[in-house]
Design a protein around this motif. Sequence first.
Motif, short mmCIF file in Angstrom:
data_model
loop_
_atom_site.label_atom_id
_atom_site.label_comp_id
_atom_site.label_asym_id
_atom_site.label_seq_id
_atom_site.Cartn_x
_atom_site.Cartn_y
_atom_site.Cartn_z
N LEU C 290 -62.97 28.62 -12.41
CA LEU C 290 -63.30 29.24 -11.21
C LEU C 290 -63.40 28.09 -10.11
N THR C 291 -63.29 26.73 -10.61
CA THR C 291 -63.45 25.59 -9.53
C THR C 291 -61.92 25.71 -8.68
N SER C 292 -62.14 25.08 -7.48
CA SER C 292 -60.91 25.12 -6.51
C SER C 292 -59.72 24.33 -7.13
N ALA C 293 -60.20 23.32 -8.04
CA ALA C 293 -59.22 22.39 -8.68
C ALA C 293 -58.55 23.32 -9.68
N SER C 294 -59.37 23.94 -10.56
CA SER C 294 -58.37 24.92 -11.53
C SER C 294 -57.49 25.67 -10.78
N LYS C 295 -57.98 26.42 -9.83
CA LYS C 295 -57.15 27.49 -9.19
C LYS C 295 -56.02 27.05 -8.53
N ASP C 296 -56.13 25.65 -8.04
CA ASP C 296 -54.72 25.36 -7.37
C ASP C 296 -54.19 24.21 -8.40
N LYS C 297 -54.78 24.34 -9.62
CA LYS C 297 -53.98 23.53 -10.78
C LYS C 297 -53.98 22.14 -10.24
N ARG C 298 -55.00 21.52 -9.83
CA ARG C 298 -55.13 20.04 -9.39
C ARG C 298 -56.16 19.33 -10.21
N VAL C 299 -55.71 19.56 -11.49
CA VAL C 299 -56.48 18.71 -12.54
C VAL C 299 -55.64 17.80 -13.29
N TYR C 300 -55.89 16.42 -13.10
CA TYR C 300 -55.03 15.53 -13.66
C TYR C 300 -55.74 14.70 -14.62
N PRO C 317 -54.21 -1.08 -7.64
CA PRO C 317 -53.32 -0.50 -6.30
C PRO C 317 -52.34 0.73 -6.63
N LEU C 318 -51.70 0.58 -7.95
CA LEU C 318 -50.87 1.71 -8.31
C LEU C 318 -51.85 2.92 -8.31
N ALA C 319 -52.85 2.93 -9.01
CA ALA C 319 -53.67 4.02 -9.11
C ALA C 319 -54.10 4.65 -7.82
N TRP C 320 -54.65 3.61 -7.02
CA TRP C 320 -54.96 4.20 -5.78
C TRP C 320 -53.70 4.93 -4.86
N LEU C 321 -52.60 4.61 -5.10
CA LEU C 321 -51.46 4.99 -4.25
C LEU C 321 -51.34 6.41 -4.95
N TRP C 322 -51.21 6.50 -6.11
CA TRP C 322 -50.98 7.95 -7.27
C TRP C 322 -52.15 8.94 -6.67
N TYR C 329 -50.95 15.31 -0.91
CA TYR C 329 -49.72 15.74 -1.12
C TYR C 329 -48.82 16.19 0.06
N GLU C 330 -49.53 16.83 1.16
CA GLU C 330 -48.69 17.37 2.10
C GLU C 330 -48.46 16.41 3.29
N SER C 331 -49.22 15.29 3.56
CA SER C 331 -49.32 14.49 4.63
C SER C 331 -48.66 13.00 4.12
N PHE C 332 -49.33 12.71 2.84
CA PHE C 332 -48.84 11.35 2.38
C PHE C 332 -47.73 11.33 1.40
N ASP C 333 -46.65 11.41 2.17
CA ASP C 333 -45.36 11.53 1.04
C ASP C 333 -44.94 10.23 0.53
N LEU C 334 -44.95 9.88 -0.59
CA LEU C 334 -44.74 8.82 -1.30
C LEU C 334 -43.66 8.89 -2.33
N ASP C 335 -42.71 8.00 -2.51
CA ASP C 335 -41.90 8.04 -3.64
C ASP C 335 -42.50 7.17 -4.79
N MET C 336 -43.35 8.06 -5.43
CA MET C 336 -44.11 7.19 -6.63
C MET C 336 -43.47 6.61 -7.62
N LYS C 337 -42.17 7.09 -7.80
CA LYS C 337 -41.16 6.33 -8.77
C LYS C 337 -40.75 5.11 -8.27
N LEU C 338 -40.34 4.89 -7.20
CA LEU C 338 -39.81 3.60 -6.30
C LEU C 338 -41.18 2.86 -6.47
N LEU C 364 -46.68 10.82 -13.57
CA LEU C 364 -47.15 10.63 -12.23
C LEU C 364 -46.67 11.73 -11.25
N SER C 365 -45.41 12.24 -11.28
CA SER C 365 -44.97 13.25 -10.57
C SER C 365 -45.56 14.74 -11.04
#
Lengths: 348, 253, 373
Positions: C290-300, C317-322, C329-338, C364-365
């Motif tokens: 019932l949490t927003s995280a679960s509803k939006d599947k934003r659990v990592y 630093p990588l952890a922070w970027l990730w 995810y909408e505004s901070f577009d990042l090529d995590m792989k790169l 990561l993706s």
Amino acid sequence: MLSETNTLSFPIINSQTTLFFLIAITLLIIVTITALTLGRYYIQPSHVIGILFENLALHNTAGVNDIERRVVELIRLPRVLLSLVAGAGLGMAGAALQSLFRNPLVGPDILGISPGAAFGGALAIMLFGTSVATVTGAFIFGLLAIVVVIVVAKSGVGTTTLTLVLSGVVVGAFFSALVSLVIFMADVESELPSILYWLLGSFASANFNKLLLMSVTVVVGGLVLFGLRYTLNVLTLGDQEAASLGINVVRIRWLTLAAVTIIVAASVAVAGVIGWIGLIVPHIARMFVGPDHKYLLTAAALIGAIALILVDTICRSLTAAEIPLSIVTAIAGAPVFILVLRRTIGMR
Amino acid sequence: MVLKVTNAGFHYSNSEWLFRNLSFQVREGELCAILGPNGCGKSTLLKALLHVQPLIEGQIKGPERIGHVPQQLEIPFDFKVIDMVLMGRVSHLGTFATPTKKDYEVAVKALNEIGMAYFSDRIFKSLSGGERQLVLIARAIAGESDLILLDEPTASLDLANEIKVLNVLQKLKKNGVTILMTTHDPEHAFHIAETVLLIKPIGNCQFGLAKEILTDSILSELYNVPIRSIKVVSPEESVTVLIKYDGIRERMR
Amino acid sequence: MNKKSNISLLSNYLLTAFFRYFSGIILLICLSQTFLFAVFAGDDNDTILLDQLNRPIQLDRKVERIVTIPMPAASILIGIEQGVKSLSAMHPESLTAAQRGLLYEWFPELLSLPTNVVGRGFVPNVESILKINPDLVIQWGDRGEDLIAPLEAVGLNVLAVRYGTENDTQTWLRLFGNLIGEQQRVSELIDIREVTYDRLEVLRMLPEDQKPKVLYLLRAKSGFQAAGKDTFNHYSIETAGGRNVTTEISGFKPVNTEQILAWDPDVILLNSFEKDLSPDFIIDDPLLSLTSASKDKRVYVMPIGGYRWDPPSLESPLAWLWLASLFHYESFDLDMKLETSELMMLFYGKKLEGKKAAAFFDQLSAKNATLQR
């Protein structure tokens, strides 16, 4: 002399005892309902009441959302009821053990049941890590501990209360060492914190399965103890004295132990080792209703239930972090115990 | 015959016989006193009769239900006098039973019998030694047993309480209760017992009627001090008293 | 050779970061100014350093053999040297993490290092350590004198370090670098941390209501334990433009389900420590679903790269970027792989190749997968 006979009437329940039971039952109901309305997730008390009596169609449940319903039904209800039942069971178990050992200073820990169950639970966390395994492991090893205690006690000249206490202490120490061994062997990153937290005792993982286990054992154990209420009175006179009065001390002792064991083992299984309740609650009960088990067992059950609900409500709702149960019972218990001791022993 | 003991013998493991070849019987309505020096096994014999301590040899034929008044009783909890007396009813009740109205009435009657009904709500632990002894006697009465055993019922009581307890025993006897008691004072046996059992060091026990056995020579031998009985005759009555302190008086002279 | 190419990679990385994001904001810190701790010459020309308990470390020889007892120290040392060089023994948990992550694939020689140097509760096994004859033992300084005294009693040099903040972590790097003569390399690694931190400034400047509420669970499977406001996890969350929900808690504390529902986090981060822990544990829970995280599947689940990404490490630093890429995810577009490939090359000098690396990229993706579900 005949006129004196007439002043005594049966049943012997006096008005003070009646008043105590009325107050205690009312208090238990109030505490239970209040506890259900408290928690970290704010729900209007009227909504809580609405959810509780929903099925009876007594209350308007408009405005109650799904989260509120699940919080009340899946978190608070099992948790509050579990602490109620466990508190009642530990209160009765403590009262019966204090009579069995003729010693107001013993608690359910003295027989090695708690360390045994603690070992079973810790071992299960290390090996399996699931809640079901933990509960099962704790319950089985709690029972196993008492079997070992009995075997050790019987290996001497004959089983007396003294040999029972001694073997309880020895077996308890042995299982405590095994708990330390599990702590030593547990994976420091993943298993150890879970084991340590579980050992401190908590109702945080309460659910209806645990409630069922606890209720069945408390009802069965409680019925046995309540059945023995009069013989338990006699047992407080001591083994020889009770035997010379014509009761089968050995049988009564094993019956009492069996009842106490299933209650304590189940309580450790569902909530870890809960200290102090089984030690203090019987004293408070005796202050109100005297030592007769006819009233003592019921009074201890009521007070134990109220006490553990209060303690657990503090644990789960006072701060954002869950407070371990044993810390609260010890902090609240030690001063209460000193007060009670002053009243029951020091004032005489 | 209420109680018949034949050739009873007992010793603790790895030690000498405490007593042996001990035979006696108690008839209905009789009071039998057991005399003997300290440590001769008086209390042990009572425990054997109560089936608490099994004998090494010999047979006991006795009633199933025996009332017991212990020498002293320490209890950890504050039971009321009436609760204590009710416990005497336990042999009439099953493991899971609780006293009924009838049991309660029997208990109250027992308290009345010793004149202590007004004590019923007092806390047993707070009573004096004499009062406790009386309550324990009431408990034995409430047990409605065929035989009551008393272990030194007057030990550590003051004179008034001692007399009170002996009075109660006398009264019970009158009511037809069979009593077996140990005592440290041969005078008790002298005054209220029909029969006497003397436990002397090994294999030399003696049993018989009080007036036959309680002779000066036997008592002197039993306690190993000079004892003599004299008859005091006054216009109203004649009483036999024991003179026990000759040895001391001798030295004072 | 390797080092040179790394330096060019680094400057490349710094430049792109600079231009890509904050031309005006970044304060480039002079490399020489990064030595904030006291370094001075002793009487015998020995280098005297102060460790994190402010005790002088007196060394009479070059440090070539190091035993690391704090778990993250092993991977940091490997990263600084880009190989298993001075690292001579480590905590068994360091090896466990290396085997679960990529470090062991890159440096299989790790397996030959002794791990019997430490017992329960970081108690050093002095005899095993003496057998290795290290020039230095790195040990926790904030867990009591008993962990250090037995080592010093037998004449071992002990560097006491503290766990916790980004400051502490940078101090680790500087201390390690100084001791093994890699000051230059360490200041580059610190630069990466600071540049990355600054890169995320724009997210931290967002109004509070545009930042997701985040909860990090150090334990989930048997009882929830949340990271409080003074933990490194809090720092990572806030650095990446999230709002840690546990403002009332300090340290790692057990919390109950009801409290999590009351917080109603938008994102739930699960630890990398518990075995077989997956987002489904939260998403399928009858209450936490019932949490927003679960509803939006934003659990990592926190990934393990060279080392775990939840505690402080070289890869923070990588952890922070990730985390930033998950939170915004909408505004901070990042090529995590790169980004990951670039930074892993800078940290360990290794390419992300093979099955395990592929799985790592997948993790990561994972945000894309879960969001599209």
